[in-house]
Design a protein around this motif. Sequence first.
Motif, PDB file in Angstrom:
ATOM      1  N   ARG A 131       0.613  -1.597   0.359  1.00  0.00           N
ATOM      2  CA  ARG A 131      -0.044  -0.147   0.145  1.00  0.00           C
ATOM      3  C   ARG A 131       0.792   0.982   0.188  1.00  0.00           C
ATOM      4  NH1 ARG A 131      -4.509  -0.137   4.613  1.00  0.00           N
ATOM      5  NH2 ARG A 131      -5.647  -0.379   2.391  1.00  0.00           N
ATOM      6  N   VAL A 147      -0.999   8.090  -9.727  1.00  0.00           N
ATOM      7  CA  VAL A 147      -1.383   6.706  -8.474  1.00  0.00           C
ATOM      8  C   VAL A 147      -2.328   6.103  -8.942  1.00  0.00           C
ATOM      9  CG1 VAL A 147      -0.124   8.535  -6.852  1.00  0.00           C
ATOM     10  CG2 VAL A 147      -2.593   8.538  -7.202  1.00  0.00           C
ATOM     11  N   ARG A 148      -3.692   6.763  -9.418  1.00  0.00           N
ATOM     12  CA  ARG A 148      -4.569   5.931  -9.615  1.00  0.00           C
ATOM     13  C   ARG A 148      -4.399   4.683 -10.297  1.00  0.00           C
ATOM     14  NH1 ARG A 148      -7.580  11.572 -10.192  1.00  0.00           N
ATOM     15  NH2 ARG A 148      -7.968  11.350  -7.587  1.00  0.00           N
ATOM     16  N   GLU A 152      -6.347   0.184  -6.713  1.00  0.00           N
ATOM     17  CA  GLU A 152      -7.498   0.660  -5.991  1.00  0.00           C
ATOM     18  C   GLU A 152      -6.601   2.442  -5.358  1.00  0.00           C
ATOM     19  OE1 GLU A 152     -11.321   0.235  -3.104  1.00  0.00           O
ATOM     20  OE2 GLU A 152     -10.240  -1.267  -4.798  1.00  0.00           O
ATOM     21  N   THR A 153      -7.494   3.417  -5.999  1.00  0.00           N
ATOM     22  CA  THR A 153      -7.394   4.661  -4.757  1.00  0.00           C
ATOM     23  C   THR A 153      -8.506   5.103  -4.297  1.00  0.00           C
ATOM     24  OG1 THR A 153      -5.660   4.601  -6.702  1.00  0.00           O
ATOM     25  CG2 THR A 153      -5.838   6.727  -5.182  1.00  0.00           C
ATOM     26  N   THR A 154      -8.023   5.740  -2.991  1.00  0.00           N
ATOM     27  CA  THR A 154      -9.076   6.729  -1.909  1.00  0.00           C
ATOM     28  C   THR A 154      -8.357   7.973  -1.852  1.00  0.00           C
ATOM     29  OG1 THR A 154     -10.050   4.442  -0.940  1.00  0.00           O
ATOM     30  CG2 THR A 154      -9.647   6.820   0.428  1.00  0.00           C
ATOM     31  N   THR A 155      -9.518   8.792  -2.681  1.00  0.00           N
ATOM     32  CA  THR A 155      -8.155  10.463  -1.679  1.00  0.00           C
ATOM     33  C   THR A 155      -9.565  11.228  -0.398  1.00  0.00           C
ATOM     34  OG1 THR A 155      -9.588  11.409  -3.256  1.00  0.00           O
ATOM     35  CG2 THR A 155      -7.558  10.510  -3.397  1.00  0.00           C
ATOM     36  N   VAL A 165      -3.719  10.422   0.272  1.00  0.00           N
ATOM     37  CA  VAL A 165      -4.511   9.031  -1.279  1.00  0.00           C
ATOM     38  C   VAL A 165      -3.205   7.744  -0.133  1.00  0.00           C
ATOM     39  CG1 VAL A 165      -3.542   8.616  -3.065  1.00  0.00           C
ATOM     40  CG2 VAL A 165      -3.111  10.740  -2.577  1.00  0.00           C
ATOM     41  N   VAL A 167      -3.135   4.258  -1.555  1.00  0.00           N
ATOM     42  CA  VAL A 167      -3.495   2.837  -2.794  1.00  0.00           C
ATOM     43  C   VAL A 167      -2.927   1.659  -2.119  1.00  0.00           C
ATOM     44  CG1 VAL A 167      -2.194   2.509  -4.927  1.00  0.00           C
ATOM     45  CG2 VAL A 167      -2.352   4.749  -4.688  1.00  0.00           C
ATOM     46  N   ASP A 168      -4.134   0.532  -2.775  1.00  0.00           N
ATOM     47  CA  ASP A 168      -3.803  -0.688  -2.557  1.00  0.00           C
ATOM     48  C   ASP A 168      -3.857  -1.620  -4.008  1.00  0.00           C
ATOM     49  OD1 ASP A 168      -4.770  -0.777   0.184  1.00  0.00           O
ATOM     50  OD2 ASP A 168      -6.502  -0.955  -0.651  1.00  0.00           O
TER      51      ASP A 168
END
Length: 180
Positions: A131, A147-148, A152-155, A165, A167-168
């Motif tokens: 991650r 980064v996307r 899978e990305t969360t911001t 940010v 990122v898995d």
Amino acid sequence: MFTEAVLADGRRALIWPLRADDREALREGYEHLSARTRNHRFLTGVPHLTDFMLDHLVDDVDGVDHVALALVVLDDDNVGTPVGVARMIRYEDRRTEADLAVTVVDDWQGRGVATALLAELLRVRPVGVTRIVTTVAADNAASLAMVRRLGETTTTPAGPNRLDVVVDLAPPDAGIGETT
């Protein structure tokens, strides 16, 4: 040890681990970045890299928990021009997570330098890192897109013009943007 890469425009490049003797080249290259690129890199105005910063950016690279790569573009005569650096630094207290930073010289942005660096960085990333946890300038659309593509990305908002940010990452044998 180096890796060959081909950029989006067909130019050849070499990627290798950042070495102690790259210290002055890193300092010099930073001097040629625009204020906007410098601000995107450090999320604040950093006019020059200090010796203390270079100690961390170069001397602390161990290839295990702190991996840093340089990309040099080759011209027709095989003369190299350094144009980018990418690094992944494992968090000491969260061994499966790492920070990520990519810096590309302004004239080379949008030409595949970051993509080439990230492909190699993911291949040689610290063992066990699954991650990315980092902060990006909210107005840095290129970095957010970059980064996307990694997974899978969360911001989430993290203050004025900042996004946290997460990122898995895909497994180490999957390419950028590929899922398994």
